[in-house]
Design a protein around this motif. Structure first.
Motif, PDB file in Angstrom:
ATOM      1  N   ILE A  41       0.847  -1.188   0.000  1.00 51.18           N
ATOM      2  CA  ILE A  41       0.000   0.000   0.000  1.00 51.18           C
ATOM      3  C   ILE A  41       0.883   1.238   0.000  1.00 51.18           C
ATOM      4  O   ILE A  41       1.985   1.224   0.543  1.00 51.18           O
ATOM      5  N   ALA A  42       0.379   2.311  -0.618  1.00 46.42           N
ATOM      6  CA  ALA A  42       1.103   3.590  -0.629  1.00 46.42           C
ATOM      7  C   ALA A  42       0.077   4.712  -0.528  1.00 46.42           C
ATOM      8  O   ALA A  42      -1.045   4.594  -1.014  1.00 46.42           O
ATOM      9  N   PHE A  43       0.458   5.784   0.099  1.00 45.84           N
ATOM     10  CA  PHE A  43      -0.369   6.985   0.192  1.00 45.84           C
ATOM     11  C   PHE A  43       0.289   8.035  -0.695  1.00 45.84           C
ATOM     12  O   PHE A  43       1.460   8.363  -0.505  1.00 45.84           O
ATOM     13  N   CYS A  44      -0.470   8.548  -1.670  1.00 46.29           N
ATOM     14  CA  CYS A  44       0.135   9.457  -2.636  1.00 46.29           C
ATOM     15  C   CYS A  44      -0.947  10.279  -3.319  1.00 46.29           C
ATOM     16  O   CYS A  44      -2.132  10.045  -3.147  1.00 46.29           O
ATOM     17  N   THR A  45      -0.497  11.255  -4.113  1.00 43.40           N
ATOM     18  CA  THR A  45      -1.420  11.946  -4.999  1.00 43.40           C
ATOM     19  C   THR A  45      -1.682  11.014  -6.167  1.00 43.40           C
ATOM     20  O   THR A  45      -0.855  10.152  -6.465  1.00 43.40           O
ATOM     21  N   PRO A  46      -2.813  11.146  -6.834  1.00 46.85           N
ATOM     22  CA  PRO A  46      -3.159  10.185  -7.883  1.00 46.85           C
ATOM     23  C   PRO A  46      -2.129  10.162  -9.011  1.00 46.85           C
ATOM     24  O   PRO A  46      -1.931  11.157  -9.694  1.00 46.85           O
ATOM     25  N   PRO A  47      -1.477   9.034  -9.197  1.00 41.28           N
ATOM     26  CA  PRO A  47      -0.553   8.910 -10.328  1.00 41.28           C
ATOM     27  C   PRO A  47      -1.290   8.387 -11.560  1.00 41.28           C
ATOM     28  O   PRO A  47      -2.421   7.914 -11.460  1.00 41.28           O
ATOM     29  N   HIS A  48      -0.655   8.494 -12.690  1.00 38.30           N
ATOM     30  CA  HIS A  48      -1.191   7.851 -13.883  1.00 38.30           C
ATOM     31  C   HIS A  48      -0.658   6.428 -13.875  1.00 38.30           C
ATOM     32  O   HIS A  48       0.453   6.165 -14.315  1.00 38.30           O
ATOM     33  N   ALA A  49      -1.403   5.532 -13.281  1.00 33.73           N
ATOM     34  CA  ALA A  49      -0.981   4.138 -13.138  1.00 33.73           C
ATOM     35  C   ALA A  49      -2.184   3.232 -13.329  1.00 33.73           C
ATOM     36  O   ALA A  49      -2.783   2.772 -12.365  1.00 33.73           O
ATOM     37  N   PRO A  50      -2.560   2.976 -14.572  1.00 34.47           N
ATOM     38  CA  PRO A  50      -3.774   2.194 -14.829  1.00 34.47           C
ATOM     39  C   PRO A  50      -3.717   0.771 -14.286  1.00 34.47           C
ATOM     40  O   PRO A  50      -4.757   0.149 -14.112  1.00 34.47           O
ATOM     41  N   HIS A  51      -2.547   0.270 -13.978  1.00 32.89           N
ATOM     42  CA  HIS A  51      -2.431  -1.097 -13.462  1.00 32.89           C
ATOM     43  C   HIS A  51      -2.611  -1.169 -11.949  1.00 32.89           C
ATOM     44  O   HIS A  51      -2.579  -2.246 -11.377  1.00 32.89           O
TER      45      HIS A  51
ATOM     46  N   THR B 203      -4.941  -0.073  -8.388  1.00 28.85           N
ATOM     47  CA  THR B 203      -6.254   0.318  -7.904  1.00 28.85           C
ATOM     48  C   THR B 203      -6.067   1.479  -6.941  1.00 28.85           C
ATOM     49  O   THR B 203      -5.335   1.372  -5.961  1.00 28.85           O
ATOM     50  N   LEU B 204      -6.720   2.595  -7.236  1.00 30.84           N
ATOM     51  CA  LEU B 204      -6.642   3.779  -6.384  1.00 30.84           C
ATOM     52  C   LEU B 204      -7.923   3.899  -5.569  1.00 30.84           C
ATOM     53  O   LEU B 204      -9.020   3.788  -6.119  1.00 30.84           O
ATOM     54  N   VAL B 205      -7.789   4.137  -4.275  1.00 33.54           N
ATOM     55  CA  VAL B 205      -8.928   4.332  -3.398  1.00 33.54           C
ATOM     56  C   VAL B 205      -8.743   5.691  -2.726  1.00 33.54           C
ATOM     57  O   VAL B 205      -7.783   5.902  -1.991  1.00 33.54           O
ATOM     58  N   GLU B 206      -9.661   6.597  -2.988  1.00 34.74           N
ATOM     59  CA  GLU B 206      -9.564   7.927  -2.401  1.00 34.74           C
ATOM     60  C   GLU B 206      -9.925   7.856  -0.925  1.00 34.74           C
ATOM     61  O   GLU B 206     -10.971   7.343  -0.551  1.00 34.74           O
TER      62      GLU B 206
END
Length: 77
Positions: A11-21, A23-26
């Motif tokens: 897991i990582a906490f970050c600003t939204p990267p362009h990483a389509p592979h 899963t981003l959870v806001e």
């Protein structure tokens, strides 16, 4: 991102990267504010758009954040 891709972390906490592979959870939204000198052309405005800031210099807490904001400014005009 490299550590996630390598399986070194889960897991990582970050600003939204362009990483389509990935899963981003806001989990948090923060308001982005512009702070300008009183004599700056934007100082008289109650609000501004990202496009208004596209050519402005930035000071931020991390280089990645500056890159993200500049990217968003470019994308938005």
């Amino acid at each position: 991102m490299q550590q996630l891709d390598a399986g070194e972390i889960d897991i990582a906490f970050c600003t939204p990267p362009h990483a389509p592979h990935l899963t981003l959870v806001e989990i948090l939204q923060e308001e982005l504010v512009a702070i300008v000198p009183l004599d700056h052309p934007l100082a008289a405005n109650d609000e501004c758009h990202l496009a208004d800031l596209a050519e402005e210099p930035f000071v931020a807490y991390a280089r990645a954040f500056i890159a993200f904001v500049k990217h968003m400014c470019a994308v938005n005009g």
